[in-house]
Design a protein around this motif. Structure first.
Motif, short mmCIF file in Angstrom:
data_model
loop_
_atom_site.label_atom_id
_atom_site.label_comp_id
_atom_site.label_asym_id
_atom_site.label_seq_id
_atom_site.Cartn_x
_atom_site.Cartn_y
_atom_site.Cartn_z
N ALA A 132 1.00 -1.08 0.08
CA ALA A 132 0.01 0.07 0.11
C ALA A 132 1.02 1.25 0.05
O ALA A 132 1.84 1.27 0.73
CB ALA A 132 -0.85 -0.07 1.26
N SER A 151 -5.58 1.53 -7.74
CA SER A 151 -5.67 0.85 -6.52
C SER A 151 -6.11 -0.42 -6.41
O SER A 151 -7.32 -0.66 -6.70
CB SER A 151 -6.37 1.85 -5.60
N GLU A 207 -2.15 -1.19 -2.93
CA GLU A 207 -3.26 -0.20 -2.89
C GLU A 207 -3.02 1.02 -2.66
O GLU A 207 -1.89 1.47 -2.25
CB GLU A 207 -4.11 -0.70 -1.47
N SER A 252 -1.50 -9.11 -1.18
CA SER A 252 -2.18 -7.98 -0.68
C SER A 252 -3.81 -8.34 -0.62
O SER A 252 -4.31 -8.77 -1.57
CB SER A 252 -2.27 -6.69 -1.64
#
Length: 547
Positions: free
Chosen positions: A221, A243, A249, A530
């Motif tokens: 992220a 994203s 992200e 993720s």
């Protein structure tokens, strides 16, 4: 409020990762984990592992929570990685030669974009002028940002294209009389023109390249810091749109004074980031209380304490996290005064509840640190700044003197009194190199400012999640390997071994070699996951069979 770009893992197969060494303080003997529906569904030893749809053999690799980079400029990062990187240039002539070679392969109407030159590393610290750049680039428009990204060298053609020419020329002369070296308002105007020339395809390609680089570095992220000065609305929206699409992200911060409504419209999670109170040490525009050593003046202050307070009050009343960019001690004092004034209007507890943040926080004094504690301010900081420019004999000492250089970036002081830390790179100002940042924080030039490796790692993982506004994510389930936590982690080759705490070794045993010259090899990322989705897998890693 949750991030609309976060992707559910409900459509994914159950995956067992086994045969590793997990950084899991609550279960230190764990060697395997099961991922189901984007979360960690089981932790334990290989022998007790449940069945899964897919099994990944870790082969003794280390598994840790993935990193969060709390301050990046995605488009700039992508442009540098595929463009004109000037960080290794060591003379004016070398810079001109690099520009000439790069420009030769571009169309005649292209803008030559480059980044990373640092005149403090040159024997003759006088950059080329606008005419020399024009000649080297064959008459093309040239924009070359200095390492700090707060000033730039530009060609005559680019200066001529800027609508605010009189202001630009004044700021060129203010930058030490070096024609073509722009800073402050002139830099902002020139940058807007240079980046406005980027096409949508080129911009999107740079953004994707940067996010792919982040995934390869074990980063799941990033916090994108945009705004009307540093980027554009189209650029910002383009980054946010990527994203989670097989990439890290992206959580956006829009840095516009009194711009809460616009930040919300653009999909930002906060109205802050690069909302500039001052500039940077590298360009001599950070606002300091005592003059610079190598030039006249104390830098630039772009906001007053009243403006800081008004922005914070708007954020509090709108339920939005606010924040600012502040580096010098005088700028940080302005921020502290603004927080105090805002507290008088909305109350300390309401102000604290917003978990507002300040970027960089390089030269805070005791009063500023106390204000951060009182008002619950998050410090978003960049350890690589000290590694590259701190200590005796580097750029900060040349600008500020050794005493102030060693006082800068006091991570241990902030951490010791409970100021929440979130680590980032400010890429492309410094590279996407999270383990390098952990080492830089633990090997600070000033021993009094050093963090323990475990604390530095937490600031670059959990710290990034906790720096987000309340309600965006469930911070208690992010940045940890624990039952029910988000399955967001990275797998590492650890050539220097593993510490007793379970983290890869990033510092030599001998403190005498700590610092930029530390020879300890850093971990290499093998996989980044993720929320259960693999966003990077190294070529040699193979998922094996069914459970």
């Amino acid at each position: 409020m949750t991030n609309p770009a976060m992707v559910s893992g409900a459509d994914l197969p159950a995956v067992l990762y086994r045969g590793g060494r997990l950084y899991c303080p609550a279960q230190p003997g764990a060697t395997a984990l099961l991922v189901r529906d984007g979360r960690i569904a089981w932790l334990g030893v290989d022998a007790d592992a449940p069945r899964a749809d897919v099994v990944v053999e870790l082969d003794r690799a280390v598994v840790t929570p993935a990193f969060v980079d709390a301050h990046v400029h995605v488009t700039d990062t992508g442009l540098v990685s595929g463009g004109l990187d000037l960080s290794a240039v060591r003379s004016p002539q070398e810079l001109l030669d690099r520009v000439a070679g790069f420009a030769a392969g571009l169309p005649g109407d292209a803008v030559v974009l480059g980044h990373g030159w640092d005149e403090s590393t040159w024997e003759r610290a006088v950059p080329p002028d606008a005419g020399q750049l024009s000649s080297a680039a064959g008459g093309r428009r040239v924009y070359l940002s200095q390492a700090s990204m707060h000033s730039a060298l530009v060609s005559q053609a680019l200066l001529a294209a800027v609508p605010t020419a009189p202001t630009t020329e004044a700021d060129v002369l203010a930058a030490g009389g070096v024609s073509g070296w722009v800073r402050a308002d002139a830099h902002h105007a020139v940058r807007a023109v240079a980046f406005g020339a980027l096409g949508a395809v080129q911009r999107a390609g740079a953004q994707r390249a940067a996010l792919e680089s982040a995934a390869r570095a074990g980063i799941a992220a990033v916090h994108e810091c945009g705004g009307p000065v540093i980027s554009s609305e189209a650029d910002f929206a383009g980054v946010l749109a990527m994203s989670g699409d097989g990439l890290p992200e992206v959580y956006g911060y829009w840095g516009e004074l009194m711009g809460v409504a616009r930040a919300r419209e653009l999909g930002a999670v906060g109205a802050g980031g690069d909302l500039f109170v001052d500039g940077a040490f590298g360009s001599g525009t950070a606002y300091v209380s005592r003059p610079y050593v190598d030039r006249d003046g104390c830098g630039r202050c772009f906001l007053t304490a009243d403006q800081v307070a008004a922005h914070l009050v708007e954020c509090v009343r709108s339920g939005v996290q606010g924040g600012f960019h502040a580096i010098g001690d005088a700028a940080l004092s302005v921020v502290a005064d603004g927080f105090a004034a805002a507290a008088r209007q909305v109350g300390v507890e309401r102000l604290r509840a917003g978990r507002h943040r300040v970027e960089h926080v390089e030269l805070p004094d005791r009063r500023v640190v106390a204000a951060f504690v009182e008002f619950g301010v998050v410090a978003s900081v960049q350890p690589a700044f000290d590694r590259l420019w701190g200590g005796d004999g580097q750029m900060y000492a040349a600008r500020l003197g050794v005493e102030r250089a060693l006082a800068s970036n006091p991570f241990a002081v902030l951490h010791g009194v409970g100021v929440p830390l979130a680590f980032g790179s400010d890429s492309p100002v410094t590279p996407l190199d999270p383990w390098g940042a952990v080492r830089a924080a633990a090997a600070h030039f000033n021993p009094a400012s050093r963090l323990a490796v475990r604390s530095a790692f937490a600031a670059h993982t959990r710290g990034g999640w906790r720096a987000l506004p309340p309600g965006v994510v469930d911070a208690s389930r992010e940045g940890v390997l624990a039952l029910g936590a988000a399955a967001t982690f990275a797998v590492w080759s650890a050539p220097a071994g593993v510490s007793p705490q379970g983290l890869p070794v990033v510092l030599a045993d001998d403190p005498a070699v700590w610092g930029p010259a530390d020879p300890t090899p850093l971990p290499r990322c093998l996989r980044t996951v993720s929320r259960g989705r693999e966003i990077f897998v190294a070529a040699e890693q193979v998922a094996v069979g069914a459970g």
